[in-house]
Structures are given as C-alpha cells and as structure tokens.
Design a protein around this motif. Structure first.
Motif, short mmCIF file in Angstrom:
data_model
loop_
_atom_site.label_atom_id
_atom_site.label_comp_id
_atom_site.label_asym_id
_atom_site.label_seq_id
_atom_site.Cartn_x
_atom_site.Cartn_y
_atom_site.Cartn_z
N THR A 68 -2.00 8.12 10.94
CA THR A 68 -0.98 8.26 9.91
C THR A 68 -0.41 6.90 9.50
O THR A 68 -0.69 5.89 10.13
N THR A 69 0.40 6.93 8.44
CA THR A 69 1.11 5.72 8.02
C THR A 69 2.21 5.46 9.04
O THR A 69 3.07 6.30 9.26
N ARG A 70 2.19 4.28 9.64
CA ARG A 70 3.22 4.00 10.64
C ARG A 70 4.24 2.99 10.16
O ARG A 70 5.39 3.02 10.54
N CYS A 103 -2.30 -4.45 -10.11
CA CYS A 103 -1.07 -3.69 -9.86
C CYS A 103 -1.30 -2.79 -8.65
O CYS A 103 -2.16 -1.91 -8.67
N THR A 104 -0.54 -3.02 -7.58
CA THR A 104 -0.69 -2.19 -6.38
C THR A 104 0.19 -0.95 -6.52
O THR A 104 1.28 -1.01 -7.11
N LEU A 105 -0.31 0.16 -5.98
CA LEU A 105 0.37 1.45 -6.18
C LEU A 105 0.67 2.13 -4.84
O LEU A 105 0.61 3.36 -4.75
N GLY A 106 0.96 1.37 -3.83
CA GLY A 106 1.27 1.95 -2.52
C GLY A 106 0.14 2.86 -2.05
O GLY A 106 -1.04 2.49 -2.13
N ALA A 107 0.49 4.08 -1.61
CA ALA A 107 -0.51 5.01 -1.10
C ALA A 107 -1.48 5.49 -2.17
O ALA A 107 -2.46 6.18 -1.87
N ASP A 108 -1.21 5.16 -3.45
CA ASP A 108 -2.12 5.55 -4.54
C ASP A 108 -3.17 4.50 -4.85
O ASP A 108 -3.95 4.67 -5.80
N GLY A 109 -3.17 3.38 -4.14
CA GLY A 109 -4.26 2.41 -4.31
C GLY A 109 -3.90 1.25 -5.21
O GLY A 109 -2.79 0.72 -5.15
N VAL A 110 -4.83 0.88 -6.09
CA VAL A 110 -4.64 -0.33 -6.88
C VAL A 110 -5.37 -0.23 -8.22
O VAL A 110 -6.41 0.42 -8.33
N VAL A 119 1.33 -7.54 -8.90
CA VAL A 119 2.63 -6.86 -8.95
C VAL A 119 2.49 -5.44 -8.42
O VAL A 119 1.39 -4.88 -8.42
N ASN A 120 3.59 -4.83 -7.99
CA ASN A 120 3.56 -3.39 -7.76
C ASN A 120 4.04 -2.71 -9.05
O ASN A 120 4.41 -3.39 -10.01
N SER A 121 4.06 -1.37 -9.08
CA SER A 121 4.33 -0.73 -10.37
C SER A 121 5.77 -0.96 -10.84
O SER A 121 6.01 -1.11 -12.04
N ALA A 154 -8.09 -3.68 4.12
CA ALA A 154 -7.23 -4.45 5.03
C ALA A 154 -5.79 -3.95 4.95
O ALA A 154 -5.12 -3.76 5.98
N ALA A 155 -5.29 -3.69 3.73
CA ALA A 155 -3.91 -3.23 3.56
C ALA A 155 -3.72 -1.85 4.21
O ALA A 155 -2.68 -1.57 4.81
N GLY A 156 -4.75 -1.00 4.09
CA GLY A 156 -4.69 0.32 4.73
C GLY A 156 -4.58 0.19 6.24
O GLY A 156 -3.80 0.88 6.90
P1 ADP Z 1 4.29 -3.76 -2.07
O1 ADP Z 1 4.70 -3.66 -0.64
O2 ADP Z 1 4.09 -5.17 -2.53
O3 ADP Z 1 5.14 -2.92 -2.99
P2 ADP Z 1 2.30 -1.63 -2.15
O4 ADP Z 1 3.30 -0.71 -1.50
O5 ADP Z 1 1.84 -1.27 -3.50
O6 ADP Z 1 2.80 -3.15 -2.14
O7 ADP Z 1 1.05 -1.70 -1.15
C1 ADP Z 1 0.02 -2.65 -1.30
C2 ADP Z 1 -1.32 -2.00 -0.95
O8 ADP Z 1 -1.26 -1.55 0.41
C3 ADP Z 1 -1.66 -0.78 -1.77
O9 ADP Z 1 -2.34 -1.12 -2.97
C4 ADP Z 1 -2.55 0.01 -0.82
O10 ADP Z 1 -3.88 -0.47 -0.90
C5 ADP Z 1 -1.98 -0.34 0.56
N1 ADP Z 1 -1.06 0.72 1.00
C6 ADP Z 1 0.29 0.72 0.90
N2 ADP Z 1 0.81 1.87 1.39
C7 ADP Z 1 -0.24 2.61 1.82
C8 ADP Z 1 -0.39 3.89 2.43
N3 ADP Z 1 0.69 4.64 2.70
N4 ADP Z 1 -1.64 4.31 2.73
C9 ADP Z 1 -2.73 3.55 2.47
N5 ADP Z 1 -2.67 2.34 1.90
C10 ADP Z 1 -1.45 1.86 1.58
#
Ligand code: ADP
Length: 339
Positions: free
Chosen positions: A272-274, A241-248, A194-196, A314-316
């Motif tokens: 950068t994030t694209r 729990c995934t946290l976007g740019a904050d990791g997992v 899940v995400n947060s 991979a997600a990065g």
């Molecule tokens: P969801 O799209 O399901 O809400 P997240 O946004 O939490 O998922 O992203 C999933 C994973 O992708 C994160 O745990 C992180 O490892 C990677 N990720 C997402 N956004 C970034 C970012 N801006 N920079 C680096 N890694 C990212």
C-alpha cells in the motif's frame, strides 16, 4: 559523453514532533501522529523529537545520486547542519560546493494529526543567505532548480546554465508569487515539472485561459488542457505534470511542436501507499538522471517515454516506504521492478 548535474537548492533539517495523548504511527518511522495540532494559545506536549535531512534541493540531489549519475549540490547550511551535509554525501552527492554560513540551517517543523492533516512551519534559515556564486563544473550537462531558495539565485544559475547550453529543469515548488511568475525567464528553461495544482496556478498567473473542468472530469482530463495551455505559452519548454496516484502527463513540445501529450499511469505498488513525502522529488531526480543518460544520443519520443516510465516506477517505490530521502530507491532496485 560524461554527464553531470548541478542542483542549486534547499537543504533542511526536518523536525517531527512525536507523540501526544496516545501516539499512532503512520507515514514514516519518524513521524508519530499527534491527536490534535496545536491551536493558538495551546501548549501541547510531544514525547519525542526526531530530526532528519530534508529540503527539496537535497531530496532531488539525493534521488539523482541514487539513480547513479554524477551530481553537485550547491546550497547552504549552518554549523548545526553539518550532519545533514554528511548524510547527503553518503547518498553519493558531491557536496564540495556547499557553504557553511553564520545562520541556522533551514528547518521544517512538522506536526501530523490522526487524519493525516499536517501543519508545517518552514524556517528558511541558511537557504536564504546569499552565498558566493560557484563556477559550474565544466562537465555539467543538466541543472535542476526548485523554489526554496531566493528566486534571484535560481535565476542567476539558470541564466548561467542556459547560456552554456546546459539543459535546465525547474520544479517551481512552492509556487513563486504571480508577479515573480510573470517575469521569470521561461525561455531559458528546457523542462518544467509541476503537479496539477501548480500547473493551474501557473496558467492563471501567466494569463493563460483555462476552461472550468466538469465536476466528473478525471485528474487526467483536468490536467490535459492545463498542459496544452502551458505548452503553447512556453514553446521552447517541455512540460511534465505529475498527478499523484494518477501518474504523469508530459508534452515534448521542444522536440516536436505538434506533439500530443503522453500519459503514463502510476506504477503498480507492491503493498500500500505508506508515505508520499518526497515522491515528487524522487520522480524529478530519476527523470533528470534518465535525460542525462540520453545525452549526446539521437533521441526519439519513445526514449523520453522510457525515461518517464523509469521515473514513475522509482516514485511508486518511494511511496511504498516511509521517509523522504530514505525511501528513494537505488537504480538497480528500480531496474529489477521494470524487468
Ligand atoms: P508532488 O509531491 O510534487 O505533488 P505528486 O504527488 O504528483 O508530486 O507525485 C509525483 C509522482 O509520484 C507521481 O507522478 C506518481 O508517479 C508518484 N506517486 C505519487 N503518489 C503515488 C501513489 N499514491 N501511488 C503511486 N505512485 C504515486
């Protein structure tokens, strides 16, 4: 030991409207941001319309294939979506069990404005047509589900998988209703991803009390109590729990009931994030591929952490590039970055 993954999920045609009064390119090569999202009663014109494959099921199946493992996709398209099936097959996914039905392929119709806000119409189409149940391939070791198809079908496959000792992974996105969450057979689930936001909604739906976070709390501090509540509410499920740019954050409760949450920061980006579209699906696909490689081995927490590290990497890489399916890296590209 051969490992094989089943993905029962959604597949869409994503339609992006391009160009309105001086289009600006952002996010992906395919999305051109519109100045303003259409309001009720307003007609806006777009200069272009781009279609590409989408759907969380297809994205996660594509990520599993790019990560180098065997994966079957069970889902439905209409005659208008044969090209989407072909593109999924090109990533290496086995699409033999897909159904072609008398309904239009599911669609996401997307407008994005200049400040990154989007407006999406999701047409369920073929994803919600009832399709024949398939016998799960005898080599299947893992089964992955999201929530863009009827929940009854997800539960049917989940039950079948769980009773065959197959590891099950559920990414409940978009979130089911609170009623559906209450009656979901959580005890059949091996991994929850899940995400947060989803973690919070799930805690509330399941009546798991969550403390109000202080306004200065970091994303990790906000997520930790959610993870701990979910883990205590689901003692036979590992929670990620995934946290976007904050990791997992992850808790491997199933393997060690007293385990502490493990935190991994997001990958260091090159550039950068694209485009964050599909990052969560890329993460889930790579995580499951990593778990599949551990199949039949004696495993420690360190092995699971290594799996998550690879998935985070991979997600990065996925957010560094434009597109969803198109931006999911190959296993050897991920490996090269880790070394
Ligand atoms: P969801 O799209 O399901 O809400 P997240 O946004 O939490 O998922 O992203 C999933 C994973 O992708 C994160 O745990 C992180 O490892 C990677 N990720 C997402 N956004 C970034 C970012 N801006 N920079 C680096 N890694 C990212």
């Amino acid at each position: 030991m051969p490992a094989r993954c089943l993905v029962r999920g959604s597949i869409n045609v994503d339609e992006f409207f391009q160009g309105l009064r001086g289009p600006v390119q952002r996010f992906t090569d395919l999305v051109i941001i519109v100045k303003e999202i259409a309001r009720p009663g307003e007609t806006i014109s777009a200069e272009n319309l781009v279609k590409r494959p989408g759907g969380k099921g297809a994205n996660q199946a594509g990520a599993l294939a790019r990560a180098g493992v065997a994966v079957d996709f069970v889902g439905a398209i209409g005659q208008d979506g044969l090209w989407v099936r072909d593109e999924l097959k090109e990533t290496g996914v086995d699409v033999e069990s897909m159904s072609v039905v008398e309904e239009n392929t599911g669609r996401a119709i997307i407008q994005v404005n200049e400040i990154g806000e989007n407006s999406i119409i999701l047409y369920k189409g073929a994803n919600y047509v009832s399709i024949p149940s398939h016998t799960i391939h005898p080599d299947t070791t893992h089964a992955v589900f999201q929530n863009e198809i009827p929940l009854s079908s997800t539960i049917e496959y989940l039950t079948q998988a769980s009773s065959s000792q197959i590891s099950t992974i559920f990414n409940p996105s978009p979130m089911p209703t609170p009623e559906e969450l209450k009656t979901f057979p959580w005890h059949q689930l091996t991994w929850l991803v899940v995400n947060s936001g989803e973690a919070l909604a799930l805690c509330k739906a399941l009546g798991l009390e969550v403390p109000d976070p202080s306004t200065s709390a970091s994303a990790v501090d906000v997520a930790k109590p959610l993870l701990s509540r979910l883990s205590s509410g689901m003692p036979t499920t590992n929670v990620v729990c995934t946290l976007g740019a904050d990791g997992v954050l992850a808790q491997f409760t199933l393997f060690n009931s007293k385990s502490e949450p493990v935190y991994l920061p997001a990958a260091k980006l090159q550039g950068t994030t694209r485009d964050t579209t599909g990052a969560g699906d890329c993460f889930t696909g790579y995580m499951v591929a990593g778990l599949m490689r551990l199949e039949g081995k004696e495993v420690t927490t360190a092995d699971y952490v290594a799996v998550l590290k690879r998935a985070v990497q991979a997600a990065g890489m996925c957010v560094e590039k434009r597109g969803a399916l198109a931006s999911i890296p190959l296993a050897r590209e991920v490996e090269a970055r880790l070394n």
